[in-house]
Design a protein around this motif. Structure first.
Motif, short mmCIF file in Angstrom:
data_model
loop_
_atom_site.label_atom_id
_atom_site.label_comp_id
_atom_site.label_asym_id
_atom_site.label_seq_id
_atom_site.Cartn_x
_atom_site.Cartn_y
_atom_site.Cartn_z
N SER A 106 0.83 -1.20 0.00
CA SER A 106 0.00 0.00 0.00
C SER A 106 0.86 1.26 0.00
N ASN A 107 0.66 2.10 -1.00
CA ASN A 107 1.27 3.45 -1.03
C ASN A 107 2.77 3.45 -0.77
N GLY A 108 3.50 2.58 -1.47
CA GLY A 108 4.95 2.57 -1.34
C GLY A 108 5.48 1.78 -0.17
N VAL A 255 7.61 16.26 -14.20
CA VAL A 255 6.82 16.24 -15.44
C VAL A 255 6.78 14.83 -16.03
N GLN A 256 7.91 14.13 -15.99
CA GLN A 256 7.96 12.76 -16.51
C GLN A 256 6.99 11.85 -15.76
N HIS A 257 6.92 12.00 -14.45
CA HIS A 257 6.09 11.10 -13.65
C HIS A 257 4.60 11.46 -13.68
N ARG A 296 -7.60 16.31 -9.62
CA ARG A 296 -6.52 15.37 -9.92
C ARG A 296 -5.41 15.41 -8.87
N ILE A 297 -4.98 16.62 -8.49
CA ILE A 297 -3.83 16.70 -7.60
C ILE A 297 -4.15 16.19 -6.19
N ALA A 298 -5.44 16.05 -5.88
CA ALA A 298 -5.82 15.54 -4.56
C ALA A 298 -5.84 14.02 -4.50
N THR A 299 -5.69 13.35 -5.64
CA THR A 299 -5.77 11.89 -5.66
C THR A 299 -4.50 11.25 -5.13
N GLN A 305 2.81 9.97 -7.67
CA GLN A 305 3.58 10.29 -8.87
C GLN A 305 4.49 11.50 -8.65
N VAL A 306 3.92 12.57 -8.12
CA VAL A 306 4.70 13.79 -7.99
C VAL A 306 5.77 13.66 -6.91
N SER A 307 5.48 12.94 -5.83
CA SER A 307 6.49 12.76 -4.79
C SER A 307 7.65 11.92 -5.31
#
Length: 322
Positions: A106-108, A255-257, A296-299, A305-307
């Motif tokens: 779960s989540n990493g 940006v890639q992720h 989207r950014i709240a998902t 992805q961004v982290s």
């Protein structure tokens, strides 16, 4: 009883609500009340939250037999924790080459069978599904973070909410992202120093002093943006030419992720950058003022992805400047 490999307990009856804790299969809970497809529950350690009804079953005190067939192997010395969180207590440090039965993921984080009656959690980046021939053969996209100290600065907090969206506050999004970045850094063998780790207000000067007083290798301030209702994209800021390359690496990796609109890496006179004597950048990770981008950014997916992009960007910078 939890009838799923792992179950997110949320602060409200919605999949977009923040996660309070994560429960393993067969965990016992008390149902307080029901609301449509959701139940409010209380865990054995007293936490309350909401879960989807379909992942609960009534009944037996006897747990189902769980026969995990997948083995995971520790590839770097790793803390085995009681919960999938950097703040959870450590059971012990597992050494390279140790193997465990995998229970859930779960989540990493990976849940393992720690003993006949207890499970534990370990950062996924410190594990492999196959035993390596030698520790040196294990690859990790964030290996450049080994032995690095990163100051992570979640923007705003306390009485300062930051940007305000229809459903989200910048201060909450920033803290969630910061904790996920910390998990990535720790998984890669680095160390994290937070300027804040909860909903607390810290002044700009206070944040900068925390960084300057440390032996940090880099400082990353995490923010979400506000603008017009149609504004989109992510961007990274730096103050000194010394920090321009770090900003470019982080921006490129994010940006890639995420495949978000690339607003580039730019120079700016933000206080926490201008008065910082460490390598420092400030990231803006999407617009809460744009309702569709806010959704989207709240998902969880975007947050992961961004982290990952932030952590890999820092790692790539250090790998390139060795």
């Amino acid at each position: 009883t939890v009838n799923a490999s792992s179950l997110n307990v949320r602060s409200a009856a919605s999949t977009s609500a923040s996660i309070v804790t994560i429960l393993p299969r067969n965990a016992k809970v008390t149902v307080i009340k029901e609301n449509g497809d959701w139940s409010q529950i209380k865990t054995s350690n007293g936490k309350t939250g909401w879960v989807a009804n379909k992942y609960l079953k009534e009944g037996s005190d006897q747990p189902e037999t769980n026969n995990p067939t997948e083995k995971i192997t520790i590839t770097k010395a790793a803390n085995l924790r009681t919960q999938p969180s950097l703040s959870a207590s450590i059971l012990r440090v597992a050494q390279v080459g140790e193997s465990f039965n995998k229970v859930a993921e779960s989540n990493g984080w990976v849940q393992i069978q720690y003993s006949s009656s207890q499970t534990a959690w370990v950062s996924k980046g410190l594990t492999s599904t196959e035993a390596p021939s030698t520790p040196g053969e294990v690859t990790n996209p964030t290996s450049g973070l080994e032995k690095k100290l990163i100051v992570i600065d979640p923007g705003h907090g306390g009485h300062d909410p930051g940007a305000v969206g229809q459903d989200e506050l910048e201060k909450n999004l920033a803290l969630r992202t910061a904790k996920l970045v910390a998990a990535q850094v720790e998984s890669a063998g680095g160390t994290v120093l937070f300027t804040r780790s909860d909903d607390t207000f810290i002044s700009l000067d206070g944040r900068t002093k925390i960084s300057n007083a440390s032996e940090a290798d880099a400082f990353v301030s995490i923010h979400y943006n506000a603008g017009s209702s149609s504004a989109t994209g992510i961007e990274t800021y730096y103050y000194s030419a010394r920090d321009q390359e770090l900003a470019k690496y982080i921006q490129e990796s994010m940006v890639q992720h995420t495949n978000m609109r690339d607003r580039g890496a730019q120079q700016a006179n933000f206080y926490v950058l201008k008065h910082n004597n460490k390598r420092s950048v400030l990231v803006e990770l999407g617009f809460v003022s744009n309702p569709s981008e806010e959704d989207r950014i709240a998902t969880e997916q975007y947050q992961q992805q961004v982290s990952r992009g932030i952590a890999e960007g820092i790692s790539r910078y250090f790998a390139a400047t060795k």
